[in-house]
Write a protein that holds these residues in place. Structure first.
Motif, PDB file in Angstrom:
ATOM      1  N   ARG A 187     -18.688   4.402  23.447  1.00  0.00           N
ATOM      2  CA  ARG A 187     -19.685   3.391  23.837  1.00  0.00           C
ATOM      3  C   ARG A 187     -19.567   2.131  22.988  1.00  0.00           C
ATOM      4  NH1 ARG A 187     -25.998   4.482  24.745  1.00  0.00           N
ATOM      5  NH2 ARG A 187     -25.111   5.427  26.589  1.00  0.00           N
ATOM      6  N   GLU A 188     -19.412   2.287  21.669  1.00  0.00           N
ATOM      7  CA  GLU A 188     -19.300   1.101  20.807  1.00  0.00           C
ATOM      8  C   GLU A 188     -18.044   0.306  21.133  1.00  0.00           C
ATOM      9  OE1 GLU A 188     -21.587  -0.276  18.995  1.00  0.00           O
ATOM     10  OE2 GLU A 188     -22.869   1.419  19.515  1.00  0.00           O
ATOM     11  N   THR A 189     -16.971   1.029  21.467  1.00  0.00           N
ATOM     12  CA  THR A 189     -15.726   0.337  21.839  1.00  0.00           C
ATOM     13  C   THR A 189     -15.938  -0.440  23.138  1.00  0.00           C
ATOM     14  OG1 THR A 189     -14.443   2.056  20.735  1.00  0.00           O
ATOM     15  CG2 THR A 189     -13.264   0.675  22.306  1.00  0.00           C
ATOM     16  N   ALA A 190     -16.620   0.172  24.092  1.00  0.00           N
ATOM     17  CA  ALA A 190     -16.898  -0.512  25.365  1.00  0.00           C
ATOM     18  C   ALA A 190     -17.696  -1.789  25.121  1.00  0.00           C
ATOM     19  CB  ALA A 190     -17.668   0.423  26.300  1.00  0.00           C
ATOM     20  N   LYS A 191     -18.714  -1.702  24.264  1.00  0.00           N
ATOM     21  CA  LYS A 191     -19.555  -2.880  24.010  1.00  0.00           C
ATOM     22  C   LYS A 191     -18.750  -3.989  23.322  1.00  0.00           C
ATOM     23  CE  LYS A 191     -23.636  -1.666  22.232  1.00  0.00           C
ATOM     24  NZ  LYS A 191     -24.486  -0.721  21.460  1.00  0.00           N
ATOM     25  N   LEU A 192     -17.932  -3.591  22.341  1.00  0.00           N
ATOM     26  CA  LEU A 192     -17.118  -4.582  21.632  1.00  0.00           C
ATOM     27  C   LEU A 192     -16.121  -5.253  22.579  1.00  0.00           C
ATOM     28  CD1 LEU A 192     -16.182  -5.951  18.989  1.00  0.00           C
ATOM     29  CD2 LEU A 192     -14.604  -4.028  18.669  1.00  0.00           C
ATOM     30  N   LEU A 193     -15.429  -4.445  23.381  1.00  0.00           N
ATOM     31  CA  LEU A 193     -14.414  -5.008  24.279  1.00  0.00           C
ATOM     32  C   LEU A 193     -15.059  -5.884  25.352  1.00  0.00           C
ATOM     33  CD1 LEU A 193     -11.868  -2.048  24.673  1.00  0.00           C
ATOM     34  CD2 LEU A 193     -11.861  -3.922  23.015  1.00  0.00           C
ATOM     35  N   ALA A 212     -25.342  -1.367  29.462  1.00  0.00           N
ATOM     36  CA  ALA A 212     -25.233  -2.123  28.202  1.00  0.00           C
ATOM     37  C   ALA A 212     -24.108  -3.157  28.293  1.00  0.00           C
ATOM     38  CB  ALA A 212     -24.972  -1.170  27.037  1.00  0.00           C
ATOM     39  N   VAL A 213     -23.018  -2.750  28.902  1.00  0.00           N
ATOM     40  CA  VAL A 213     -21.844  -3.632  29.016  1.00  0.00           C
ATOM     41  C   VAL A 213     -22.122  -4.797  29.966  1.00  0.00           C
ATOM     42  CG1 VAL A 213     -19.577  -3.595  30.145  1.00  0.00           C
ATOM     43  CG2 VAL A 213     -20.080  -1.973  28.328  1.00  0.00           C
ATOM     44  N   LYS A 214     -22.863  -4.517  31.025  1.00  0.00           N
ATOM     45  CA  LYS A 214     -23.151  -5.550  32.026  1.00  0.00           C
ATOM     46  C   LYS A 214     -23.993  -6.681  31.443  1.00  0.00           C
ATOM     47  CE  LYS A 214     -21.192  -4.082  35.873  1.00  0.00           C
ATOM     48  NZ  LYS A 214     -21.127  -4.070  37.285  1.00  0.00           N
ATOM     49  N   GLU A 215     -24.658  -6.408  30.323  1.00  0.00           N
ATOM     50  CA  GLU A 215     -25.432  -7.466  29.673  1.00  0.00           C
ATOM     51  C   GLU A 215     -24.539  -8.608  29.225  1.00  0.00           C
ATOM     52  OE1 GLU A 215     -28.076  -6.146  26.626  1.00  0.00           O
ATOM     53  OE2 GLU A 215     -29.110  -4.793  28.007  1.00  0.00           O
ATOM     54  N   TYR A 216     -23.253  -8.288  29.047  1.00  0.00           N
ATOM     55  CA  TYR A 216     -22.298  -9.333  28.668  1.00  0.00           C
ATOM     56  C   TYR A 216     -21.664  -9.972  29.909  1.00  0.00           C
ATOM     57  CZ  TYR A 216     -22.840  -6.918  24.239  1.00  0.00           C
ATOM     58  OH  TYR A 216     -23.365  -6.325  23.118  1.00  0.00           O
ATOM     59  N   HIS A 217     -22.143  -9.573  31.102  1.00  0.00           N
ATOM     60  CA  HIS A 217     -21.667 -10.092  32.385  1.00  0.00           C
ATOM     61  C   HIS A 217     -20.185  -9.864  32.585  1.00  0.00           C
ATOM     62  CE1 HIS A 217     -25.605 -11.787  32.749  1.00  0.00           C
ATOM     63  NE2 HIS A 217     -25.437 -12.404  31.587  1.00  0.00           N
TER      64      HIS A 217
END
Ligand code: ADP
Length: 243
Positions: free
Chosen positions: A19-25, A48-53
């Motif tokens: 999960r942390e890797t997904a958020k960072l990438l 969580a990732v979609k928050e970065y669009h």
């Protein structure tokens, strides 16, 4: 789909290191294929990732089943057209026990997810990357992949196996433009280690567990162009535990 945008598959994306890797990438602008056995936690990471669009999909899959592995590889190709990087990360731990007390079924399950799952991911992703003549893979091994781990014998065996796969894949596929490396985290603050009590000394010279972001940073480096000459490497991220 921007041709500059790296397409990355992450297994075990529902929790911890994945999960942390997904958020960072995602913050780095990658297109992501998130894979996890657990639908709820996978969807949570997607959210969580979609928050970065960023462009991202979630595929519910059991990495130990070849049909499920084909499913996430096909989903990556159908959605994004190619696979630039693969974080082969899903894994399970068993309750600590002496080898003499380790149930055969428990051993089989650990090997099936941690080792066979890693193999199946490599098998199907390498086929795609071979056609592309490019790609980079990071396999999640463990400090227990380079030294024995009392009471976690099945886990240690599976993670030693992941290093065998990594080194072999690096030798076979390096000439085809594909890099394959392994990371070996020590104790990381994730769901996996929640039940394992450890004293500060047991965590090695830095006297603490790692935050999952400290593992994600190394993964991000290994899949980047900055690591273009790193192949077949087994990278400890353990605060000096195995030194
Ligand atoms: P860590 O990040 O330290 O490896 P976690 O337990 O936090 O440990 O994360 C492991 C992830 O791998 C979890 O989200 C879990 O659901 C996932 N996972 C476990 N087994 C499988 C499997 N067979 N197929 C796909 N994902 C799995």
């Amino acid at each position: 789909m921007n041709m500059e945008q790296q397409v990355v598959i992450i297994t075990g994306a529902g929790s911890g290191i994945g999960r942390e890797t997904a958020k960072l990438l995602a913050t780095m602008g990658k297109a992501l294929v998130l894979v996890d056995f657990d639908d709820k936690s996978g969807q949570d990471t997607l959210h969580a990732v979609k928050e970065y669009h960023q462009q991202a999909i979630f595929v519910q899959a059991d990495v130990s089943q070849s049909n499920d592995v084909k499913k996430y590889v096909d989903a990556a190709k159908e959605t994004f057209g190619r696979i630039d990087a693969f974080i082969n990360n899903a894994g399970v731990l068993s309750p600590p026990t002496l080898l003499g007390d380790l149930e055969e079924e428990t051993f089989d399950r650990i090997i099936s997810v941690n080792l066979k799952g890693a193999f199946l991911g490599l098998k199907y992703v390498l086929k795609e990357m071979e056609q592309q003549q490019s790609g980079v893979i990071v396999n999640t091994s463990s400090a227990a992949g380079i030294q024995g781990q009392p009471y976690l014998g099945g886990y240690a065996a599976s993670k030693h196996g992941v290093i065998g796969l990594t080194k072999t894949a690096a030798m076979e596929y390096g000439p085809k433009g594909i890099r394959v490396n392994a990371i070996c985290p020590g104790g990381v603050r994730t769901n996996m280690t929640k039940g394992l009590a450890s004293s500060p000394e047991e965590n090695g010279p830095l006297r603490r567990l790692a935050d999952p972001t400290e593992i994600a940073n190394v993964i991000a480096f290994l899949i980047s162009q900055e690591a273009s000459y790193v192949n077949g490497a087994v990278v400890p991220i353990d605060g000096g535990l195995t030194s």
